[in-house]
Design an enzyme around this catalytic site. Structure first.
Site, PDB file in Angstrom:
ATOM      1  N   HIS A   1       0.849  -1.204   0.000  1.00  0.00           N
ATOM      2  CA  HIS A   1       0.000   0.000   0.000  1.00  0.00           C
ATOM      3  C   HIS A   1       0.880   1.248   0.000  1.00  0.00           C
ATOM      4  O   HIS A   1       1.318   1.719   1.049  1.00  0.00           O
ATOM      5  CB  HIS A   1      -0.945   0.028   1.215  1.00  0.00           C
ATOM      6  CG  HIS A   1      -1.925   1.171   1.163  1.00  0.00           C
ATOM      7  ND1 HIS A   1      -3.270   1.026   1.386  1.00  0.00           N
ATOM      8  CD2 HIS A   1      -1.747   2.497   0.882  1.00  0.00           C
ATOM      9  CE1 HIS A   1      -3.874   2.197   1.250  1.00  0.00           C
ATOM     10  NE2 HIS A   1      -2.965   3.117   0.961  1.00  0.00           N
TER      11      HIS A   1
ATOM     12  N   HIS B   1      -4.567   0.230   6.674  1.00  0.00           N
ATOM     13  CA  HIS B   1      -4.404   1.156   7.808  1.00  0.00           C
ATOM     14  C   HIS B   1      -4.969   0.554   9.103  1.00  0.00           C
ATOM     15  O   HIS B   1      -5.383   1.270  10.002  1.00  0.00           O
ATOM     16  CB  HIS B   1      -5.077   2.518   7.543  1.00  0.00           C
ATOM     17  CG  HIS B   1      -4.895   3.041   6.140  1.00  0.00           C
ATOM     18  ND1 HIS B   1      -3.702   2.945   5.466  1.00  0.00           N
ATOM     19  CD2 HIS B   1      -5.766   3.650   5.290  1.00  0.00           C
ATOM     20  CE1 HIS B   1      -3.855   3.472   4.259  1.00  0.00           C
ATOM     21  NE2 HIS B   1      -5.082   3.896   4.124  1.00  0.00           N
TER      22      HIS B   1
ATOM     23  N   HIS C   1      -9.533   1.179   2.309  1.00  0.00           N
ATOM     24  CA  HIS C   1      -9.131   2.169   3.308  1.00  0.00           C
ATOM     25  C   HIS C   1     -10.288   2.235   4.308  1.00  0.00           C
ATOM     26  O   HIS C   1     -11.381   2.670   3.962  1.00  0.00           O
ATOM     27  CB  HIS C   1      -8.902   3.521   2.605  1.00  0.00           C
ATOM     28  CG  HIS C   1      -8.791   4.709   3.524  1.00  0.00           C
ATOM     29  ND1 HIS C   1      -7.684   5.523   3.553  1.00  0.00           N
ATOM     30  CD2 HIS C   1      -9.654   5.221   4.433  1.00  0.00           C
ATOM     31  CE1 HIS C   1      -7.870   6.492   4.443  1.00  0.00           C
ATOM     32  NE2 HIS C   1      -9.050   6.336   4.992  1.00  0.00           N
TER      33      HIS C   1
ATOM     34  N   HIS D   1       2.024   5.076  -2.527  1.00  0.00           N
ATOM     35  CA  HIS D   1       1.639   6.032  -3.579  1.00  0.00           C
ATOM     36  C   HIS D   1       2.923   6.584  -4.193  1.00  0.00           C
ATOM     37  O   HIS D   1       3.677   7.285  -3.510  1.00  0.00           O
ATOM     38  CB  HIS D   1       0.803   7.167  -3.002  1.00  0.00           C
ATOM     39  CG  HIS D   1      -0.438   6.685  -2.307  1.00  0.00           C
ATOM     40  ND1 HIS D   1      -1.617   6.455  -2.979  1.00  0.00           N
ATOM     41  CD2 HIS D   1      -0.672   6.329  -1.010  1.00  0.00           C
ATOM     42  CE1 HIS D   1      -2.526   5.989  -2.120  1.00  0.00           C
ATOM     43  NE2 HIS D   1      -1.969   5.908  -0.917  1.00  0.00           N
TER      44      HIS D   1
ATOM     45  N   ASP E   1       2.337   3.317   3.336  1.00  0.00           N
ATOM     46  CA  ASP E   1       1.429   4.349   2.798  1.00  0.00           C
ATOM     47  C   ASP E   1       2.187   5.645   2.490  1.00  0.00           C
ATOM     48  O   ASP E   1       1.756   6.737   2.846  1.00  0.00           O
ATOM     49  CB  ASP E   1       0.293   4.614   3.799  1.00  0.00           C
ATOM     50  CG  ASP E   1      -0.861   5.379   3.176  1.00  0.00           C
ATOM     51  OD1 ASP E   1      -0.962   5.432   1.937  1.00  0.00           O
ATOM     52  OD2 ASP E   1      -1.669   5.950   3.953  1.00  0.00           O
TER      53      ASP E   1
ATOM     54  N   ASP F   1      -4.062   1.586  12.795  1.00  0.00           N
ATOM     55  CA  ASP F   1      -4.546   2.795  13.458  1.00  0.00           C
ATOM     56  C   ASP F   1      -5.416   2.435  14.667  1.00  0.00           C
ATOM     57  O   ASP F   1      -5.906   3.313  15.376  1.00  0.00           O
ATOM     58  CB  ASP F   1      -5.340   3.675  12.482  1.00  0.00           C
ATOM     59  CG  ASP F   1      -4.408   4.401  11.511  1.00  0.00           C
ATOM     60  OD1 ASP F   1      -3.221   4.598  11.848  1.00  0.00           O
ATOM     61  OD2 ASP F   1      -4.867   4.768  10.409  1.00  0.00           O
TER      62      ASP F   1
ATOM     63  N   LYS G   1      -8.959  -0.559  -5.287  1.00  0.00           N
ATOM     64  CA  LYS G   1      -8.838   0.183  -4.020  1.00  0.00           C
ATOM     65  C   LYS G   1     -10.142   0.941  -3.786  1.00  0.00           C
ATOM     66  O   LYS G   1     -10.634   1.621  -4.682  1.00  0.00           O
ATOM     67  CB  LYS G   1      -7.660   1.151  -4.145  1.00  0.00           C
ATOM     68  CG  LYS G   1      -7.765   2.474  -3.381  1.00  0.00           C
ATOM     69  CD  LYS G   1      -7.450   2.331  -1.916  1.00  0.00           C
ATOM     70  CE  LYS G   1      -7.424   3.683  -1.220  1.00  0.00           C
ATOM     71  NZ  LYS G   1      -6.280   4.508  -1.527  1.00  0.00           N
TER      72      LYS G   1
ATOM     73  N   HIS H   1       0.571   2.061   8.680  1.00  0.00           N
ATOM     74  CA  HIS H   1       0.715   3.404   9.269  1.00  0.00           C
ATOM     75  C   HIS H   1       1.606   3.370  10.518  1.00  0.00           C
ATOM     76  O   HIS H   1       1.516   4.265  11.356  1.00  0.00           O
ATOM     77  CB  HIS H   1      -0.668   3.969   9.663  1.00  0.00           C
ATOM     78  CG  HIS H   1      -1.403   4.622   8.535  1.00  0.00           C
ATOM     79  ND1 HIS H   1      -2.700   5.061   8.636  1.00  0.00           N
ATOM     80  CD2 HIS H   1      -1.014   4.930   7.274  1.00  0.00           C
ATOM     81  CE1 HIS H   1      -3.086   5.600   7.491  1.00  0.00           C
ATOM     82  NE2 HIS H   1      -2.081   5.524   6.640  1.00  0.00           N
TER      83      HIS H   1
HETATM   84 ZN   LIG Z   1      -2.916   5.200   0.843  1.00  0.00          ZN
END
Ligand SMILES: [Zn+2]
Length: 332
Positions: free
Chosen positions: A32, A210, A181, A34, A271, A213, A148, A234
């Site tokens: 995951h 994520h 997400h 970008h 991420d 979290d 996604k 994360h």
């Molecule tokens: Zn992302």
């Protein structure tokens, strides 16, 4: 060439931006990330630094270092509605030697850009996602290799639910896996599995991203026991005062899940908004500023050594970073 053993070859095929790839060749995968919302960064990119060509050159130079650190594949979860630029991704993949997998899907609704889309009905979105997986993205023959979907709050809005149902139908029509997400801190996945069940999707095709979290082991175990994957991407945020839980709690949760027998349901990633790391400090947005201090190197330099120090075995690291991505993305 070394022939794969039968168990390795059984992983199926993945769809990368450079074409189909035997899944056993994905290797160490960050599931995951970008690379760049390219047009967004190009707008900020100083002209005297060389515009697009300069951005590509800087990205490639840095990605070669990521490859040298042992990463072999990066999955880019930048959807069409946050300025995905498929040609940019293809070019930096080819020049850096890193495999890259692009996604279809949608981030949140409403979109942040005015990219034209089919009617946002379940059927319209399903058709759009299937087209990007089977035929190609934009006007290219480069195919998406994963779906996604972004769900912003604890429960999906009706538009987000439309997107999620379309993602499931596109997954069933193509074999592509889905990454969601989801707000782990509010146990959002508990609301989403109701929709996934209703659509009859195999949980092995879904990752809740994520997830770290949250520090709620009961939430994690409930999902993992049902066959869903959890992406711990994360972890670096646990070092910042504004984000809970702490890095230590996030790492403990990973270890507890492994101890409970669920290494096969965990992804490690970070991420990272890689494009932002290439900009001068004063050009960076809020998203770039909360990126891991080690950028694309957080997992290899910090997280994995930390987990090993806690007693996580080399074998479990391999399961989380190589075998799980092979099974998840090698679904074609
Ligand atoms: Zn992302």
């Amino acid at each position: 060439m070394v022939r794969p053993v039968a168990s390795e070859a059984a992983g199926g095929s993945a769809q990368t931006v450079l074409g189909p790839l035997d899944a056993y060749r994905l290797g160490f995968t960050l599931a995951h990330e970008h690379i760049a919302d390219a047009p967004y960064y190009l707008d900020k990119w100083p002209k005297d630094w060389g515009g697009r060509a300069g951005l590509v050159a800087r990205a490639v130079a840095k990605l070669k270092l990521v490859r040298a650190a042992g990463v072999s594949t990066i999955v880019d979860l930048t959807t069409y509605d946050v300025w995905r630029d498929i040609r940019f991704l293809e070019e930096v993949s080819r020049k850096s030697g890193l495999n890259m997998i692009a996604c279809t899907g949608q981030r949140f609704f409403p979109p942040t850009t005015s990219v034209s889309m089919p009617a946002r009905t379940i059927d319209g979105l399903t058709e759009f996602f299937v087209k990007e997986i089977k035929q190609g993205i934009d006007d290219t023959s480069i195919k998406a290799g994963v779906i996604k979907i972004g769900i912003a709050a604890k429960a999906p809005t009706s538009s987000e639910e439309t997107g999620l149902r379309a993602a499931v139908r596109a997954s069933k029509a193509t074999g592509a896996s889905i990454r969601i997400h989801a707000r782990a801190a509010e146990r959002a996945a508990d609301n989403l599995v109701v929709i996934l069940d209703d659509e009859g999707l195999n949980p092995a095709r879904v990752s809740f991203d994520h997830s770290d979290d949250s520090g709620d082991l009961d939430y994690f175990l409930g999902l993992a026991r049902r066959g869903y994957s959890l992406s711990m991407d994360h972890v670096h945020r646990g070092t910042m005062p504004d984000f809970k839980p702490s890095l230590e709690i996030r790492a403990e949760c990973i270890k507890s899940l492994i101890n409970a027998g669920f290494a096969g349901k965990i992804f490690l990633s970070q991420d990272c908004e890689f494009g932002g790391s290439l900009l001068p400090e004063d050009e960076k947005g809020w998203r770039d500023k909360i990126d891991p201090p080690d950028g694309m190197f957080f997992v290899t330099r910090k997280l994995i050594p930390h987990l090993k120090q806690m007693g996580v075995s080399e074998r479990d690291i391999h399961t989380m970073t190589v075998e799980n991505p092979r099974a998840f993305f090698g679904s074609f």
